[in-house]
Design a protein around this motif. Sequence first.
Motif, PDB file in Angstrom:
ATOM      1  N   GLU A 192     -13.402 -18.795 -25.268  1.00 50.86           N
ATOM      2  CA  GLU A 192     -13.621 -18.377 -23.886  1.00 50.86           C
ATOM      3  C   GLU A 192     -12.890 -19.304 -22.930  1.00 50.86           C
ATOM      4  N   PHE A 193     -12.326 -18.699 -21.888  1.00 47.37           N
ATOM      5  CA  PHE A 193     -11.740 -19.487 -20.815  1.00 47.37           C
ATOM      6  C   PHE A 193     -12.585 -19.287 -19.559  1.00 47.37           C
ATOM      7  N   LYS A 194     -12.666 -20.350 -18.771  1.00 50.08           N
ATOM      8  CA  LYS A 194     -13.372 -20.273 -17.493  1.00 50.08           C
ATOM      9  C   LYS A 194     -12.641 -21.129 -16.486  1.00 50.08           C
ATOM     10  N   ILE A 195     -12.951 -20.882 -15.218  1.00 50.52           N
ATOM     11  CA  ILE A 195     -12.431 -21.743 -14.164  1.00 50.52           C
ATOM     12  C   ILE A 195     -13.569 -22.643 -13.714  1.00 50.52           C
ATOM     13  N   GLN A 196     -13.358 -23.932 -13.783  1.00 51.71           N
ATOM     14  CA  GLN A 196     -14.357 -24.815 -13.192  1.00 51.71           C
ATOM     15  C   GLN A 196     -14.028 -24.942 -11.713  1.00 51.71           C
ATOM     16  N   ILE A 197     -14.933 -24.409 -10.866  1.00 47.50           N
ATOM     17  CA  ILE A 197     -14.623 -24.418  -9.430  1.00 47.50           C
ATOM     18  C   ILE A 197     -15.297 -25.586  -8.717  1.00 47.50           C
ATOM     19  N   TYR A 200     -16.298 -19.974 -13.059  1.00 48.34           N
ATOM     20  CA  TYR A 200     -15.987 -18.626 -12.571  1.00 48.34           C
ATOM     21  C   TYR A 200     -14.954 -18.000 -13.517  1.00 48.34           C
ATOM     22  N   GLY A 201     -14.979 -16.672 -13.604  1.00 49.99           N
ATOM     23  CA  GLY A 201     -13.912 -15.950 -14.309  1.00 49.99           C
ATOM     24  C   GLY A 201     -13.947 -16.067 -15.819  1.00 49.99           C
ATOM     25  N   ASN A 202     -15.156 -16.017 -16.374  1.00 49.69           N
ATOM     26  CA  ASN A 202     -15.359 -16.075 -17.825  1.00 49.69           C
ATOM     27  C   ASN A 202     -14.584 -14.971 -18.561  1.00 49.69           C
ATOM     28  N   THR A 203     -13.679 -15.332 -19.447  1.00 51.06           N
ATOM     29  CA  THR A 203     -12.907 -14.309 -20.170  1.00 51.06           C
ATOM     30  C   THR A 203     -12.346 -14.875 -21.469  1.00 51.06           C
ATOM     31  N   ALA A 204     -12.032 -13.989 -22.401  1.00 49.02           N
ATOM     32  CA  ALA A 204     -11.389 -14.420 -23.645  1.00 49.02           C
ATOM     33  C   ALA A 204      -9.865 -14.370 -23.505  1.00 49.02           C
ATOM     34  N   ASP A 205      -9.421 -13.860 -22.370  1.00 45.87           N
ATOM     35  CA  ASP A 205      -8.002 -13.575 -22.175  1.00 45.87           C
ATOM     36  C   ASP A 205      -7.359 -14.661 -21.301  1.00 45.87           C
ATOM     37  N   TYR A 206      -6.388 -15.352 -21.863  1.00 47.37           N
ATOM     38  CA  TYR A 206      -5.761 -16.473 -21.146  1.00 47.37           C
ATOM     39  C   TYR A 206      -5.015 -15.995 -19.893  1.00 47.37           C
ATOM     40  N   LYS A 207      -4.348 -14.829 -20.024  1.00 41.97           N
ATOM     41  CA  LYS A 207      -3.623 -14.287 -18.856  1.00 41.97           C
ATOM     42  C   LYS A 207      -4.597 -14.008 -17.715  1.00 41.97           C
TER      43      LYS A 207
END
Length: 363
Positions: A281-286, A319-326
């Motif tokens: 999982e990728f996320k943005i740490q805001i 924010y923006g939890n996703t498995a997709d790097y793009k």
Amino acid sequence: MKFQENDKINTKVKIIFLFFIGFSILMSSSSIVAQKDYVIVIDAGHGGKDPGNLGSGYKEKNIALKVALAVGKKLAIKKDIKVLYTRKNDVFVNLWKRGDVANQAKADLFISIHCDSHTSNAYGAGTFVLGLRGNKKNLEIAKRENAVIFKEDNYKDKYKGFDTNSAESVIGLSLLQEENLDKSLAIASLIQNNFTFKLKRLNRKVKQDNFQVLRETIMPSVLVELGFLTNKKEGRYLNSKKGQDQMAGAISEAVLKYIHNLKLNVISNTDITIKAVHSVEFKIQIASGKNKIATKSFNFKGLKNVQRVSVGKFYKYYYGNTADYKQVKKSLKTAKSKGYTSAFIVAFKDGEKISVQEAVKIK
Ligand SMILES: [Zn+2]
């Protein structure tokens, strides 16, 4: 004289007799090797008071049963395969009992057959192996399939400490289940390859999640989601004789190949074409800090689905939890444009934080 001759004959008889015994021991031991039965337990999901999902009017319990019986029929004609079912008709079976059937029979393989549902028009076939936790979407499927526990009597005693809603509540895989993982992945990928390449079903890949029915077994086990009954086209296909026969063929051929590989001792998951074994999982740490802030969008400059995680005395906001790097790179732009100029991407593998570089490699 007569005596002696008799003795000679006796000796001859004895030698022939011993030879015969030896020969038959040899034969029977070699036939034991040749006749080793591979016990396959086929588990039709749901049944009786539990219909499973009812997407576009098709009953999951009926389709699962028909496909399960068809898989069994195709396998049972093989001399060295013994097929057992957790149910052969429309009856309710507890999840623990399903695993118990396989454990008692010392089965070599357990296959649970289900159909998926979704609020969208989603379609495609997927195969699951047991994993500590997968991504959010897989957890939703596991939750749906596990929910039947609440229809069972004394479920609180039987599934001690298991919170069907929380992947985090799962303590861990037993050693045995870990040992089985390679084999489970091997059969899962064979099944999934047949769905994808032979039948051209949309590939929803081999995935890991916490399915209770798989946790109950002590042998290699997989759970198949044949497709989505909520998708009209796929529901119609899975409800048809042709569809059921094709899906059963894909599963049974995979099992035969798996057993063939077992015999050759070449089981491995190196030929798995599916990458999504680990949930990355990728996320943005805001933001991070000591303040506990409600994750409402108005508190985060309009960003939706912000996640708060407590780390010691601090809170981190993602924010923006996703498995997709793009996708996560797009979300980073969004976050920055909203004013979170120091926001950055973080990555997790199976819930553990890893470097973004490492995560990109796994993907
Ligand atoms: Zn199901």
